[in-house]
Design a protein around this motif. Structure first.
Motif, mmCIF file in Angstrom:
data_model
loop_
_atom_site.group_PDB
_atom_site.id
_atom_site.type_symbol
_atom_site.label_atom_id
_atom_site.label_comp_id
_atom_site.label_asym_id
_atom_site.label_seq_id
_atom_site.Cartn_x
_atom_site.Cartn_y
_atom_site.Cartn_z
ATOM 1 N N HIS A 168 0.441 -1.206 -0.043
ATOM 2 C CA HIS A 168 -0.137 -0.356 0.074
ATOM 3 C C HIS A 168 1.005 1.839 0.017
ATOM 4 O O HIS A 168 0.697 1.830 -0.528
ATOM 5 C CB HIS A 168 -1.186 0.188 1.769
ATOM 6 C CG HIS A 168 -1.619 1.601 1.614
ATOM 7 N ND1 HIS A 168 -1.360 2.389 2.035
ATOM 8 C CD2 HIS A 168 -3.091 1.711 1.416
ATOM 9 C CE1 HIS A 168 -1.814 3.545 2.325
ATOM 10 N NE2 HIS A 168 -3.323 3.233 1.457
ATOM 11 N N ASP A 169 1.990 1.115 0.782
ATOM 12 C CA ASP A 169 3.144 2.263 1.016
ATOM 13 C C ASP A 169 3.411 2.924 -0.294
ATOM 14 O O ASP A 169 4.099 3.665 -0.825
ATOM 15 C CB ASP A 169 3.553 2.773 2.316
ATOM 16 C CG ASP A 169 2.929 3.282 3.833
ATOM 17 O OD1 ASP A 169 1.733 2.775 3.704
ATOM 18 O OD2 ASP A 169 3.481 2.288 4.687
ATOM 19 N N GLU A 170 3.680 1.411 -0.924
ATOM 20 C CA GLU A 170 5.001 2.229 -2.079
ATOM 21 C C GLU A 170 3.321 1.997 -2.796
ATOM 22 O O GLU A 170 3.824 3.375 -3.694
ATOM 23 C CB GLU A 170 5.481 0.696 -2.840
ATOM 24 C CG GLU A 170 6.541 -0.132 -2.030
ATOM 25 C CD GLU A 170 6.697 -1.698 -1.692
ATOM 26 O OE1 GLU A 170 6.104 -2.006 -3.130
ATOM 27 O OE2 GLU A 170 7.582 -1.181 -1.242
ATOM 28 N N ILE A 171 2.941 2.187 -3.687
ATOM 29 C CA ILE A 171 1.118 2.204 -4.694
ATOM 30 C C ILE A 171 1.514 4.188 -3.813
ATOM 31 O O ILE A 171 1.198 4.205 -5.273
ATOM 32 C CB ILE A 171 0.298 1.101 -4.841
ATOM 33 C CG1 ILE A 171 0.800 -0.234 -4.858
ATOM 34 C CG2 ILE A 171 -0.182 2.078 -5.682
ATOM 35 C CD1 ILE A 171 -0.137 -1.108 -4.557
ATOM 36 N N THR A 172 1.091 4.119 -3.537
ATOM 37 C CA THR A 172 0.027 5.378 -2.442
ATOM 38 C C THR A 172 1.543 6.357 -3.157
ATOM 39 O O THR A 172 1.445 7.358 -2.736
ATOM 40 C CB THR A 172 -0.436 5.388 -1.622
ATOM 41 O OG1 THR A 172 0.639 4.677 -0.481
ATOM 42 C CG2 THR A 172 -1.809 4.882 -1.890
ATOM 43 N N GLY A 173 2.620 6.196 -2.900
ATOM 44 C CA GLY A 173 3.768 6.693 -2.263
ATOM 45 C C GLY A 173 3.907 7.178 -3.954
ATOM 46 O O GLY A 173 4.274 8.242 -4.211
#
Length: 367
Positions: free
Chosen positions: A179-184
């Motif tokens: 999630h954090d990689e994608i939204t980052g």
């Protein structure tokens, strides 16, 4: 569904979730809490909630669902505090934060007590803030990412989805780190880029003040998200440091490649660079709601005479087409209209386009 929902944080997201839950579950009791008592009173007056919280610690004891709709740093503190409180074992706890890894690590305190915590992130927003901007339709067709604790069973996830069915969002389950990689990549990193563009213009403005007056068209659209709440983005950035650091290093490499293309003066390579970007973007499903709030703008080429704006807004009002913003474009770059109208949804924009096209002689453009 009947039961009690406690919403902590009555801003745009918390308020919109309250309206969506009320629309789908009118028999539910929705208790709202916000540190700003004016926001609580306004939420009650708007029927976002059914009751104002007098004691959050007491209210969560009887909750079937608890939604933490606060900035990520505040959510961390709330989880640490609430994990020491008495909460029903049947209660489902969720949040709406834009980062998930640190939130889920903090939420281990719930799982150690046998409580169900399901991380959440509704990927929709607005250029407006506060409960006064809340809309039940805010999340329609948006992706709603869920990051359940490993100990949480499927039944709890299904129950959360049922409570949130009024959002009409598209639920996806992802790992917190993913999630954090994608939204980052698609949200946090673009915000830094937008802010850096504004900083660059600010520096150039000292040499050439006219630049700020002429920064319309593409620059306006690219930099719009830089106007978002700096406190919120500071907290999001601090929660996703490793991902953003790596993305910025890759961005520097990408820009170094562009500098090489310029140094080589290779027109074919420069054309291919733009062409590949165009082809990839044209094939992206960008009409879906994503991590960055969408702005559904319509541009109308209108003559400059008194009453023309009220003429168009009157037509839209008679068709019950809601607009969220309207402005006159003083400088036009790659845009043939002078009147810019922003709509809440793509459907509203299509209806607005049809209304103006069929009932006026003015040309309408979407860019």
């Amino acid at each position: 569904m009947k039961g009690t929902v406690v919403i902590v944080g009555l801003g745009l997201i918390g308020g919109s979730l309250g309206l969506a839950i009320r629309r789908e579950h009118p028999d539910a009791t929705i208790i709202g809490y916000d540190r700003n008592e004016k926001e609580m009173r306004l939420a009650k007056a708007m029927d976002v909630i059914t009751k104002e919280s007098i004691s959050l610690k007491e209210d969560v004891k009887k909750a079937d669902m608890i939604l933490l709709c606060t900035p990520v740093t505040q959510t961390e503190r709330l989880i640490a505090e609430m994990s020491t409180w008495v909460i029903s074992p049947q209660a489902i706890i969720s949040d709406v934060g834009s980062t998930k890894k640190r939130i889920m690590q903090e939420a281990n305190a719930f799982s150690r007590k046998g409580l169900s915590f399901i991380g959440g992130h509704p990927m929709a927003g607005s250029h407006k803030s506060g409960v006064s901007a809340a809309k039940a339709i805010l999340f329609e067709n948006a992706f709603y990412l869920l990051t359940p604790e490993p100990s949480v069973d499927k039944e709890a996830v299904d129950t959360l989805k049922a409570w949130l069915s009024g959002t009409k969002a598209k639920f996806l389950i992802v790992e917190p780190s993913a999630h954090d990689e994608i939204t980052g990549m698609v949200s946090h990193f673009p915000h830094i880029v937008a802010s850096s563009l504004v900083h660059q213009v600010k520096k150039y403005h000292q040499q050439q003040p006219l630049v700020s007056s002429l920064a319309a068209g593409g620059f306006r659209d690219l930099s719009r998200i830089a106007s978002s709440d700096p406190t919120m983005w500071r907290d999001i950035t601090m929660h996703n440091l490793d991902v953003l650091r790596e993305l910025l290093i890759q961005w520097q490499e990408e820009m170094s490649h562009v500098v090489e293309l310029l140094d080589e003066q290779n027109s074919e390579a420069i054309y291919n660079y733009f062409e590949e970007a165009k082809q990839f973007r044209d094939n992206m499903p960008i009409l879906h709601k994503g991590a960055i709030p969408s702005f559904y703008d319509l541009f109308v080429d209108v003559p400059d005479y008194p009453g023309v704006i009220s003429e168009i807004t009157g037509l839209l009002a008679r068709e019950a087409i809601s607009i969220v913003n309207i402005r006159i474009m003083e400088t036009r770059e790659d845009i043939y209209g002078v009147l810019s109208i922003s709509f809440q949804t793509e459907e509203d924009r299509r209806r607005g386009e049809a209304c103006i096209t069929t009932k006026t002689p003015y040309e309408v453009f979407i860019v």
